[in-house]
Motif scaffolding. Structure first.
Motif, PDB file in Angstrom:
ATOM      1  N   LEU A  95      25.445 -78.681  62.689  1.00 54.10           N
ATOM      2  CA  LEU A  95      26.041 -78.744  64.026  1.00 54.10           C
ATOM      3  C   LEU A  95      27.563 -78.814  63.936  1.00 54.10           C
ATOM      4  O   LEU A  95      28.265 -78.131  64.701  1.00 54.10           O
ATOM      5  N   GLN A  96      28.080 -79.604  63.010  1.00 55.25           N
ATOM      6  CA  GLN A  96      29.533 -79.726  62.871  1.00 55.25           C
ATOM      7  C   GLN A  96      30.165 -78.393  62.482  1.00 55.25           C
ATOM      8  O   GLN A  96      31.318 -78.121  62.825  1.00 55.25           O
ATOM      9  N   HIS A  97      29.414 -77.560  61.763  1.00 53.80           N
ATOM     10  CA  HIS A  97      29.924 -76.246  61.360  1.00 53.80           C
ATOM     11  C   HIS A  97      29.463 -75.129  62.306  1.00 53.80           C
ATOM     12  O   HIS A  97      29.676 -73.957  62.017  1.00 53.80           O
ATOM     13  N   GLN A  98      28.805 -75.536  63.403  1.00 57.24           N
ATOM     14  CA  GLN A  98      28.318 -74.571  64.401  1.00 57.24           C
ATOM     15  C   GLN A  98      27.366 -73.543  63.793  1.00 57.24           C
ATOM     16  O   GLN A  98      27.390 -72.350  64.141  1.00 57.24           O
ATOM     17  N   THR A  99      26.523 -73.990  62.871  1.00 50.64           N
ATOM     18  CA  THR A  99      25.556 -73.097  62.229  1.00 50.64           C
ATOM     19  C   THR A  99      24.130 -73.608  62.382  1.00 50.64           C
ATOM     20  O   THR A  99      23.251 -73.269  61.585  1.00 50.64           O
ATOM     21  N   LEU A 100      23.891 -74.426  63.394  1.00 52.04           N
ATOM     22  CA  LEU A 100      22.545 -74.931  63.637  1.00 52.04           C
ATOM     23  C   LEU A 100      21.675 -73.811  64.197  1.00 52.04           C
ATOM     24  O   LEU A 100      22.124 -73.003  65.014  1.00 52.04           O
ATOM     25  N   HIS A 101      20.430 -73.772  63.758  1.00 52.65           N
ATOM     26  CA  HIS A 101      19.497 -72.706  64.113  1.00 52.65           C
ATOM     27  C   HIS A 101      18.226 -73.353  64.656  1.00 52.65           C
ATOM     28  O   HIS A 101      18.028 -74.567  64.534  1.00 52.65           O
ATOM     29  N   ARG A 102      17.353 -72.538  65.229  1.00 51.20           N
ATOM     30  CA  ARG A 102      16.114 -73.066  65.798  1.00 51.20           C
ATOM     31  C   ARG A 102      15.032 -72.003  65.727  1.00 51.20           C
ATOM     32  O   ARG A 102      15.283 -70.831  66.015  1.00 51.20           O
ATOM     33  N   ASN A 103      13.827 -72.399  65.335  1.00 50.06           N
ATOM     34  CA  ASN A 103      12.687 -71.501  65.396  1.00 50.06           C
ATOM     35  C   ASN A 103      11.487 -72.257  65.962  1.00 50.06           C
ATOM     36  O   ASN A 103      11.651 -73.360  66.485  1.00 50.06           O
ATOM     37  N   PHE A 104      10.307 -71.669  65.871  1.00 52.29           N
ATOM     38  CA  PHE A 104       9.132 -72.322  66.446  1.00 52.29           C
ATOM     39  C   PHE A 104       8.804 -73.633  65.742  1.00 52.29           C
ATOM     40  O   PHE A 104       8.077 -74.459  66.280  1.00 52.29           O
ATOM     41  N   GLN A 105       9.327 -73.832  64.544  1.00 55.91           N
ATOM     42  CA  GLN A 105       9.071 -75.069  63.814  1.00 55.91           C
ATOM     43  C   GLN A 105      10.089 -76.156  64.129  1.00 55.91           C
ATOM     44  O   GLN A 105       9.929 -77.288  63.690  1.00 55.91           O
ATOM     45  N   GLY A 106      11.155 -75.815  64.855  1.00 53.13           N
ATOM     46  CA  GLY A 106      12.137 -76.816  65.237  1.00 53.13           C
ATOM     47  C   GLY A 106      13.537 -76.441  64.810  1.00 53.13           C
ATOM     48  O   GLY A 106      13.812 -75.312  64.395  1.00 53.13           O
ATOM     49  N   TYR A 107      14.464 -77.389  64.916  1.00 49.80           N
ATOM     50  CA  TYR A 107      15.854 -77.165  64.523  1.00 49.80           C
ATOM     51  C   TYR A 107      15.956 -77.118  62.996  1.00 49.80           C
ATOM     52  O   TYR A 107      15.221 -77.817  62.286  1.00 49.80           O
ATOM     53  N   CYS A 108      16.877 -76.303  62.503  1.00 46.76           N
ATOM     54  CA  CYS A 108      17.076 -76.207  61.058  1.00 46.76           C
ATOM     55  C   CYS A 108      18.439 -75.582  60.786  1.00 46.76           C
ATOM     56  O   CYS A 108      18.952 -74.821  61.604  1.00 46.76           O
ATOM     57  N   PRO A 109      19.044 -75.911  59.641  1.00 50.24           N
ATOM     58  CA  PRO A 109      20.263 -75.213  59.254  1.00 50.24           C
ATOM     59  C   PRO A 109      19.921 -73.777  58.854  1.00 50.24           C
ATOM     60  O   PRO A 109      18.802 -73.504  58.398  1.00 50.24           O
ATOM     61  N   ARG A 110      20.844 -72.874  58.997  1.00 53.11           N
ATOM     62  CA  ARG A 110      20.558 -71.468  58.711  1.00 53.11           C
ATOM     63  C   ARG A 110      20.167 -71.228  57.258  1.00 53.11           C
ATOM     64  O   ARG A 110      19.459 -70.269  56.957  1.00 53.11           O
ATOM     65  N   ARG A 111      20.606 -72.084  56.348  1.00 51.67           N
ATOM     66  CA  ARG A 111      20.258 -71.864  54.947  1.00 51.67           C
ATOM     67  C   ARG A 111      18.760 -72.055  54.708  1.00 51.67           C
ATOM     68  O   ARG A 111      18.193 -71.542  53.735  1.00 51.67           O
ATOM     69  N   ILE A 112      18.084 -72.803  55.599  1.00 50.99           N
ATOM     70  CA  ILE A 112      16.669 -73.102  55.414  1.00 50.99           C
ATOM     71  C   ILE A 112      15.773 -71.969  55.900  1.00 50.99           C
ATOM     72  O   ILE A 112      14.743 -71.670  55.310  1.00 50.99           O
ATOM     73  N   THR A 113      16.139 -71.336  56.995  1.00 49.56           N
ATOM     74  CA  THR A 113      15.231 -70.338  57.557  1.00 49.56           C
ATOM     75  C   THR A 113      15.973 -69.053  57.892  1.00 49.56           C
ATOM     76  O   THR A 113      17.173 -69.048  58.137  1.00 49.56           O
ATOM     77  N   ALA A 114      15.252 -67.983  57.863  1.00 51.17           N
ATOM     78  CA  ALA A 114      15.793 -66.686  58.282  1.00 51.17           C
ATOM     79  C   ALA A 114      14.647 -65.892  58.903  1.00 51.17           C
ATOM     80  O   ALA A 114      14.440 -65.915  60.105  1.00 51.17           O
ATOM     81  N   GLN A 115      13.845 -65.252  58.048  1.00 49.43           N
ATOM     82  CA  GLN A 115      12.702 -64.483  58.531  1.00 49.43           C
ATOM     83  C   GLN A 115      11.445 -65.343  58.375  1.00 49.43           C
ATOM     84  O   GLN A 115      11.137 -65.818  57.280  1.00 49.43           O
ATOM     85  N   VAL A 116      10.724 -65.551  59.485  1.00 48.36           N
ATOM     86  CA  VAL A 116       9.547 -66.421  59.482  1.00 48.36           C
ATOM     87  C   VAL A 116       8.282 -65.570  59.509  1.00 48.36           C
ATOM     88  O   VAL A 116       8.098 -64.755  60.418  1.00 48.36           O
ATOM     89  N   TYR A 117       7.407 -65.788  58.524  1.00 50.63           N
ATOM     90  CA  TYR A 117       6.135 -65.074  58.434  1.00 50.63           C
ATOM     91  C   TYR A 117       5.017 -66.104  58.615  1.00 50.63           C
ATOM     92  O   TYR A 117       4.911 -67.058  57.843  1.00 50.63           O
ATOM     93  N   ALA A 118       4.184 -65.896  59.643  1.00 50.02           N
ATOM     94  CA  ALA A 118       3.190 -66.893  60.025  1.00 50.02           C
ATOM     95  C   ALA A 118       1.791 -66.464  59.619  1.00 50.02           C
ATOM     96  O   ALA A 118       1.434 -65.275  59.678  1.00 50.02           O
ATOM     97  N   PHE A 119       0.991 -67.446  59.215  1.00 53.98           N
ATOM     98  CA  PHE A 119      -0.403 -67.222  58.848  1.00 53.98           C
ATOM     99  C   PHE A 119      -1.294 -68.174  59.641  1.00 53.98           C
ATOM    100  O   PHE A 119      -0.903 -69.292  59.974  1.00 53.98           O
ATOM    101  N   GLY A 120      -2.505 -67.725  59.920  1.00 58.53           N
ATOM    102  CA  GLY A 120      -3.456 -68.549  60.654  1.00 58.53           C
ATOM    103  C   GLY A 120      -3.501 -68.189  62.128  1.00 58.53           C
ATOM    104  O   GLY A 120      -2.625 -67.490  62.653  1.00 58.53           O
ATOM    105  N   VAL A 121      -4.518 -68.694  62.820  1.00 57.26           N
ATOM    106  CA  VAL A 121      -4.700 -68.376  64.237  1.00 57.26           C
ATOM    107  C   VAL A 121      -3.474 -68.813  65.034  1.00 57.26           C
ATOM    108  O   VAL A 121      -2.914 -69.886  64.793  1.00 57.26           O
ATOM    109  N   SER A 122      -3.056 -67.970  65.935  1.00 57.26           N
ATOM    110  CA  SER A 122      -1.960 -68.191  66.888  1.00 57.26           C
ATOM    111  C   SER A 122      -0.579 -68.246  66.240  1.00 57.26           C
ATOM    112  O   SER A 122       0.427 -68.381  66.938  1.00 57.26           O
TER     113      SER A 122
END
Length: 454
Positions: free
Chosen positions: A296-323
């Motif tokens: 947040l301090q570096h204005q690089t906070l990100h968010r996906n269906f799993q919640g808030y995360c720094p951009r280094r943690i997530t980019a392209q999300v590939y999901a498995f299982g129902v829904s």
């Protein structure tokens, strides 16, 4: 916050976990998904984030709005996990082998209430296929009502380094009303085990449930602070009984008034920040050295269906299982919600895609704007134009920029703005979803069903 402002802005708006939102998804198929997957191999942000959905719960909480079902027979559960492995094997050949895993996340349902060797086997499957970034996040959503000392240690030994504990409330009467089982172990014992194992811990709570009062919820948060979790999340209960029929039980039990619900959040927020936690987004509070606060301090906070995360943690999300919903640069794709259909399709060597959305160029721009305001509390038009390699005019055209709407938000004290930026105020953070909606052309005359911010 004054009552008039609360009444004006506590209206149904999207949560903007994605853009476009999931209720805009349309008929999609595996061929279109695989085209987006192939393109994702060449994305600028090409880390791999895997999401695994486990729909089963040993019993169902009345408030739940997740895709969850009552626990099946052991043979059916085993069949489901075998199918997850098969689905993974259908997708992996389409991913470039030199990419790295940055995140694995298990959600549900209640993944931690399953036989845990199934979970460990999935981790091994994924981690054998790719290298990881330095310090990847391997996370699981946990129901502490089903885990003993041996179970927590087994999850640590399976590679998990972040645990989200679904506590919801410390009050036994509240938990009984919503059909939520309390923790088997004391939270102190759980924290000792997980900290000794080097893991980070989230506590998840829900406010707005029957039996909760401001004083009671503040007492719960006070007890949580003493345990010093890395993150503490205060989710607003989303009451949508027309979609989630079980919630009718809570309506009969009696929900607290909306003004009382807002006060729960306000008092909890003040208490947490007074104790040194930093506010993140709509509902997260984290320790000052947490990755989310640093982002947040570096204005690089990100968010996906799993919640808030720094951009280094997530980019392209590939999901498995129902829904499960895959979130890629160019598209979203959601698996079927039907367990039988899911198993049948995967066993026929078909990816079980049911719905999705291919984004137009203006929607990809809008997604960046909405994510920026939702995560980082501000948007700088010049900075965003440089990042997206377009002009400020291109951005404002994509979002149907309306200065009249912004002036109203500023008059009401939710934002400040000038020609180059928009910034949330403290009151604006409570209603960030409303602010984001002003940048969403798809909200014009949109009559789809959404939850309220508070």
């Amino acid at each position: 916050m004054n009552e008039a402002l609360f009444k004006k802005y506590n209206v149904p708006v999207p949560r903007y976990t994605s853009y476009p939102t999931a209720n805009e998804f349309e008929v999609f198929d595996a061929q279109r998904y695989l085209k987006a997957v192939e393109a994702s191999n060449n994305a600028i942000a090409d880390n791999i984030s895997f999401y695994i959905h486990v729909p089963f719960c040993r019993h169902l909480c009345h408030y739940c709005g997740c895709n969850s079902v009552a626990m099946a027979k052991p043979s059916r559960v085993e069949e489901y996990f075998n199918t997850l492995h098969k689905e993974i094997d259908l997708l992996l050949p389409h991913l470039r082998k030199n990419r790295k895993i940055s995140q694995i996340h298990y959600g549900g349902g209640s993944p931690s209430s399953m036989p845990l060797h199934f979970i460990r086997s999935l981790n091994e499957h994924l981690l054998e296929a790719f290298d990881t970034i330095e310090q990847p996040e391997i996370a699981i959503e946990c129901h502490p009502g089903y885990l003993d000392t041996t179970d927590w240690q087994y999850l640590l030994d399976s590679g998990f380094n972040r645990f989200s504990l679904g506590i919801q409330d410390f009050n036994a009467n509240v938990l009984n009303t919503v059909n939520r089982r309390p923790s088997i172990l004391s939270l102190e014992d759980i924290m000792n085990i997980l900290r000794k194992g080097g893991a980070k811990v989230n506590f998840d709570f829900i406010y707005g449930l029957p039996g909760q009062t401001v004083a009671e919820f503040v007492s719960t948060i006070e007890a949580a602070i003493k345990l010093h979790p890395n993150r503490l999340v205060t989710f607003s209960y989303a009451h949508l009984p027309s979609i989630f029929k079980r919630q009718m039980i809570l309506e009969k039990a009696g929900l607290p008034p909306q003004t009382e619900k807002l006060k729960m959040f306000e008092e909890a927020s003040k208490l947490l920040q007074a104790e040194g936690y930093c506010a993140i987004g709509m509902d997260h509070f984290v320790l000052p050295d947490d990755d989310l606060n640093v982002a947040l301090q570096h204005q690089t906070l990100h968010r996906n269906f799993q919640g808030y995360c720094p951009r280094r943690i997530t980019a392209q999300v590939y999901a498995f299982g129902v829904s499960g919903i895959s979130q890629l640069d160019e598209a979203y794709a959601q698996n079927t919600k039907d367990i039988s259909a899911y198993i049948s399709q995967v066993n026929a060597n078909q990816l079980p895609i049911a719905k999705g959305y291919a984004l137009a160029s203006w929607q990809r721009i809008t997604r960046e704007v909405i994510e920026c305001i939702m995560c980082n509390n501000s948007v700088n038009w010049n900075d965003m134009a440089k990042r997206l390699h377009c002009s400020v005019d291109d951005i404002k055209h994509a979002i149907h920029y309306d200065e009249t709407q912004l002036k109203e938000l500023q008059t009401d004290g939710l934002i400040t703005f000038d020609t180059n930026s928009v910034k949330l105020t403290n009151d604006g953070m409570t209603f960030v979803r409303n602010v984001a909606a002003t940048f969403d052309p798809m909200m014009r005359n949109n009559h789809k069903l959404f939850s309220k911010p508070v």
